[in-house]
Design an enzyme around this catalytic site. Sequence first.
Site, PDB file in Angstrom:
ATOM      1  N   ASP A 150      -1.061  -3.195  -7.098  1.00 52.57           N
ATOM      2  CA  ASP A 150      -0.109  -2.385  -6.331  1.00 52.57           C
ATOM      3  C   ASP A 150       1.111  -3.223  -6.000  1.00 52.57           C
ATOM      4  O   ASP A 150       0.998  -4.310  -5.424  1.00 52.57           O
ATOM      5  CB  ASP A 150      -0.755  -1.898  -5.032  1.00 52.57           C
ATOM      6  CG  ASP A 150      -1.773  -0.801  -5.274  1.00 52.57           C
ATOM      7  OD1 ASP A 150      -1.371   0.358  -5.434  1.00 52.57           O
ATOM      8  OD2 ASP A 150      -2.985  -1.121  -5.306  1.00 52.57           O
ATOM      9  N   HIS A 190       3.731   4.563  -1.357  1.00 57.71           N
ATOM     10  CA  HIS A 190       2.951   5.180  -0.293  1.00 57.71           C
ATOM     11  C   HIS A 190       2.444   4.120   0.682  1.00 57.71           C
ATOM     12  O   HIS A 190       2.516   2.915   0.417  1.00 57.71           O
ATOM     13  CB  HIS A 190       1.756   5.937  -0.884  1.00 57.71           C
ATOM     14  CG  HIS A 190       0.793   5.056  -1.632  1.00 57.71           C
ATOM     15  ND1 HIS A 190       1.050   4.570  -2.894  1.00 57.71           N
ATOM     16  CD2 HIS A 190      -0.432   4.564  -1.288  1.00 57.71           C
ATOM     17  CE1 HIS A 190       0.043   3.826  -3.304  1.00 57.71           C
ATOM     18  NE2 HIS A 190      -0.870   3.797  -2.353  1.00 57.71           N
ATOM     19  N   ASP A 198      -9.358   2.388   1.288  1.00 55.03           N
ATOM     20  CA  ASP A 198      -8.294   1.551   1.840  1.00 55.03           C
ATOM     21  C   ASP A 198      -8.893   0.521   2.799  1.00 55.03           C
ATOM     22  O   ASP A 198      -9.479   0.881   3.822  1.00 55.03           O
ATOM     23  CB  ASP A 198      -7.258   2.406   2.574  1.00 55.03           C
ATOM     24  CG  ASP A 198      -6.343   3.165   1.628  1.00 55.03           C
ATOM     25  OD1 ASP A 198      -6.453   2.933   0.407  1.00 55.03           O
ATOM     26  OD2 ASP A 198      -5.531   3.973   2.096  1.00 55.03           O
ATOM     27  N   GLU A 282      -1.113   8.971  -5.944  1.00 58.53           N
ATOM     28  CA  GLU A 282      -1.462  10.097  -6.805  1.00 58.53           C
ATOM     29  C   GLU A 282      -0.455  11.238  -6.695  1.00 58.53           C
ATOM     30  O   GLU A 282       0.144  11.455  -5.636  1.00 58.53           O
ATOM     31  CB  GLU A 282      -2.864  10.609  -6.445  1.00 58.53           C
ATOM     32  CG  GLU A 282      -3.935   9.564  -6.659  1.00 58.53           C
ATOM     33  CD  GLU A 282      -5.268   9.911  -6.018  1.00 58.53           C
ATOM     34  OE1 GLU A 282      -6.303   9.406  -6.477  1.00 58.53           O
ATOM     35  OE2 GLU A 282      -5.271  10.659  -5.019  1.00 58.53           O
ATOM     36  N   LYS A 395      -0.977   8.977 -11.995  1.00 54.31           N
ATOM     37  CA  LYS A 395      -2.357   9.145 -11.552  1.00 54.31           C
ATOM     38  C   LYS A 395      -2.557  10.521 -10.932  1.00 54.31           C
ATOM     39  O   LYS A 395      -1.802  10.938 -10.059  1.00 54.31           O
ATOM     40  CB  LYS A 395      -2.720   8.051 -10.541  1.00 54.31           C
ATOM     41  CG  LYS A 395      -4.184   8.058 -10.124  1.00 54.31           C
ATOM     42  CD  LYS A 395      -4.474   6.881  -9.209  1.00 54.31           C
ATOM     43  CE  LYS A 395      -5.913   6.880  -8.728  1.00 54.31           C
ATOM     44  NZ  LYS A 395      -6.188   5.746  -7.816  1.00 54.31           N
ATOM     45  N   HIS A 400     -13.225  16.924  -6.955  1.00 49.73           N
ATOM     46  CA  HIS A 400     -14.359  17.578  -7.601  1.00 49.73           C
ATOM     47  C   HIS A 400     -15.174  18.457  -6.668  1.00 49.73           C
ATOM     48  O   HIS A 400     -16.000  19.248  -7.130  1.00 49.73           O
ATOM     49  CB  HIS A 400     -15.276  16.513  -8.205  1.00 49.73           C
ATOM     50  CG  HIS A 400     -15.751  15.502  -7.182  1.00 49.73           C
ATOM     51  ND1 HIS A 400     -16.825  15.720  -6.365  1.00 49.73           N
ATOM     52  CD2 HIS A 400     -15.257  14.278  -6.847  1.00 49.73           C
ATOM     53  CE1 HIS A 400     -17.000  14.675  -5.575  1.00 49.73           C
ATOM     54  NE2 HIS A 400     -16.053  13.783  -5.837  1.00 49.73           N
ATOM     55  N   THR A 442      -9.222  10.131 -12.324  1.00 54.02           N
ATOM     56  CA  THR A 442     -10.280   9.414 -11.612  1.00 54.02           C
ATOM     57  C   THR A 442     -11.641  10.105 -11.753  1.00 54.02           C
ATOM     58  O   THR A 442     -11.791  11.076 -12.467  1.00 54.02           O
ATOM     59  CB  THR A 442      -9.939   9.292 -10.125  1.00 54.02           C
ATOM     60  OG1 THR A 442      -9.843  10.610  -9.563  1.00 54.02           O
ATOM     61  CG2 THR A 442      -8.614   8.592  -9.923  1.00 54.02           C
ATOM     62  N   GLU A 480     -10.272   6.091 -14.476  1.00 51.36           N
ATOM     63  CA  GLU A 480     -10.677   5.182 -13.407  1.00 51.36           C
ATOM     64  C   GLU A 480     -11.973   5.703 -12.809  1.00 51.36           C
ATOM     65  O   GLU A 480     -12.277   6.896 -12.893  1.00 51.36           O
ATOM     66  CB  GLU A 480      -9.626   5.120 -12.293  1.00 51.36           C
ATOM     67  CG  GLU A 480      -8.292   4.545 -12.677  1.00 51.36           C
ATOM     68  CD  GLU A 480      -7.311   4.543 -11.503  1.00 51.36           C
ATOM     69  OE1 GLU A 480      -7.738   4.926 -10.380  1.00 51.36           O
ATOM     70  OE2 GLU A 480      -6.148   4.173 -11.703  1.00 51.36           O
ATOM     71  N   ASN A 481     -12.716   4.811 -12.173  1.00 53.31           N
ATOM     72  CA  ASN A 481     -13.815   5.239 -11.321  1.00 53.31           C
ATOM     73  C   ASN A 481     -13.270   5.489  -9.925  1.00 53.31           C
ATOM     74  O   ASN A 481     -12.320   4.841  -9.493  1.00 53.31           O
ATOM     75  CB  ASN A 481     -14.931   4.195 -11.287  1.00 53.31           C
ATOM     76  CG  ASN A 481     -14.423   2.803 -10.968  1.00 53.31           C
ATOM     77  OD1 ASN A 481     -13.461   2.334 -11.568  1.00 53.31           O
ATOM     78  ND2 ASN A 481     -15.063   2.141 -10.019  1.00 53.31           N
ATOM     79  N   LEU A 483     -15.145   5.359  -7.043  1.00 50.56           N
ATOM     80  CA  LEU A 483     -15.816   4.495  -6.083  1.00 50.56           C
ATOM     81  C   LEU A 483     -16.316   3.249  -6.794  1.00 50.56           C
ATOM     82  O   LEU A 483     -16.712   3.316  -7.960  1.00 50.56           O
ATOM     83  CB  LEU A 483     -17.006   5.237  -5.434  1.00 50.56           C
ATOM     84  CG  LEU A 483     -16.671   6.520  -4.665  1.00 50.56           C
ATOM     85  CD1 LEU A 483     -17.951   7.228  -4.242  1.00 50.56           C
ATOM     86  CD2 LEU A 483     -15.802   6.220  -3.454  1.00 50.56           C
ATOM     87  N   ARG A 515     -13.079  -1.940  -7.989  1.00 50.88           N
ATOM     88  CA  ARG A 515     -11.985  -2.849  -7.797  1.00 50.88           C
ATOM     89  C   ARG A 515     -12.562  -4.234  -7.731  1.00 50.88           C
ATOM     90  O   ARG A 515     -13.720  -4.416  -7.377  1.00 50.88           O
ATOM     91  CB  ARG A 515     -11.258  -2.474  -6.498  1.00 50.88           C
ATOM     92  CG  ARG A 515     -10.219  -3.454  -6.007  1.00 50.88           C
ATOM     93  CD  ARG A 515      -9.568  -3.000  -4.736  1.00 50.88           C
ATOM     94  NE  ARG A 515      -9.205  -1.628  -4.575  1.00 50.88           N
ATOM     95  CZ  ARG A 515      -8.035  -1.090  -4.922  1.00 50.88           C
ATOM     96  NH1 ARG A 515      -7.115  -1.870  -5.482  1.00 50.88           N
ATOM     97  NH2 ARG A 515      -7.815   0.179  -4.730  1.00 50.88           N
TER      98      ARG A 515
END
Length: 568
Positions: A150, A190, A198, A282, A395, A400, A442, A480-481, A483, A515
């Site tokens: 980032d 952002h 976060d 996003e 992104k 879901h 994601t 991306e995942n 979680l 991450r």
Amino acid sequence: MALNITPQVGSLCPSPIEEPAAGRDPPAVVSATWRPVGVAPNLRCRIQQPIGQDLDAIMPPASPSLSPISIAMQPDFQVAGRALMADAVMSQVEIEHLGNGLGGNEKGVPVYVMLPLDTVKPNGVMNRRKAMAASLQALKNAGVVGVMVDVWWGIVERGGPGEYDWSGYDDLMAMVSQIGLKVQAVMSFHQCGGNVGDSCTIPLPRWVVEEMEKEPNLAYTDQWGRRNYEYVSLGCDDLPLLKGRTPVQCYADFMRSFRDRFAAMLGSTIVEIQVGMGPAGELRYPSYPELDGTWKFPGIGAFQCYDRFMLASLQASAISAGHPEWGHGGPSDAAGYNSWPEDAPFFRHDGAGWHSPYGEFFLSWYSGLLLQHGDKVLSAAAAVFHGTGTKISVKVAGIHWHYGTRSHAAELTAGYYNTYFRNGYMPIAEMIGRHGAVLNFTCVEMKNSEHPTDAMCRPEELVTQVATTARAAGVMLAGENALPRYDEGAFEKIVGMATAAGGEQEKMHSFTYLRMGPDMFQEDKWRRFVAFVGRMREEGWSREEVEMETEGFVQITSPLIQEAALAL
């Protein structure tokens, strides 16, 4: 004979470590750089002593008792491990790795890893330099192609409008380049803090926040008057309310400054620019903010269209549609952040609200403004980075929950007009495709069975819909995942979807793992992660084949990984 350069390194005269400047971390020594070249049966190690003497020797062949890949990695990790020690004294050691390591070819899907959110601290200084150097080297040697970082608007332009401090990112990019990794740079316009995952707080630039405090309608607003300061409202995209500039101009100027600062690395080290479009980076509205417990999973969220700029747009659209009575605000019967679809008349199964003429008008306007915002910011990014050799990406969130209902309420409040009767991802994909950008999506790791059945979560169907839509629109898809997970079920799901193992989709352009952190370097998790990277990049390899190659590598690197976990 096992390869070991520890005695040689230990016998060298120590190089003095520079005294760090006030407020800055000590400079890191990235002591080993991999240079993938043609496969050869040996390694060349060049050791540079402080007095300038070169020791250049051919190392003996690797022992047949271990994989050549595992053996080749051993000396580099011994060196990198020392970079984690704050008081370590190192000589410069350059190791040329004659081979590509695990997953060295490009047949499969390249894997990137997201760096910690606070890789650069709020004061603009790179964080945990020694740990970062060792961790990046570990990722490189595991077959990871690059990292995602980032680039925070709130850090770089914190001093004032047009005052850009790139010092922390200068250090990071230099380190990543020296190690030989690629970079996906996220233009993060952002606030960090208030969303899933976060772990720190990085606000928007102070001068932007001050303008938002003077004019609260610069912030997204819900029907109860709650303001959201995660991202400047798209309702004022074209209004010069930020010290004489529009928000889109601010974004363009920031990206232009980044381009000019890192021009020499664009297209080589920095290969992708992901353009922030909203909360969490996003393209969406901040409809489900976790800050202060406003929203909790699996609430439907709330519409964010009550600042005066968005209300003015709504009123004009309603008048144009011949229904001025529709222009006074969003649906009054959409319930609240933590409601379920059947609790809100607007989202109920019978479609009396969302599927009515009014519902179709409102949702078209609401999602349309989001598309216009994405188009404006993407146009600016495409102009800034044209001809630099970098890819642009956007992104899109994987919302879901309640996907199994007809209204798809949680997607609607976020600005995705996707329902049982309408593919809301096609206009998004088409907009992204017009700029030649990549659609990054994601929740690729998720299975339906992992979620509460009554929440009607359908991540598998959602990912399939987006992948199918991207292919139909001719847009590259990256994943991306959602979680951070290290279980075999999650990795298996990612491999199957990203590499198109089932044959129903095209393979992804790339995959970015969320991450890097202490958990990644726990031995069992590291073993599974390395095997996952191998399977992603060695298309056609079975899990068993990759795990056999991985085992020796994990044993050799165990001391480094333990130290990396502690240092991070």
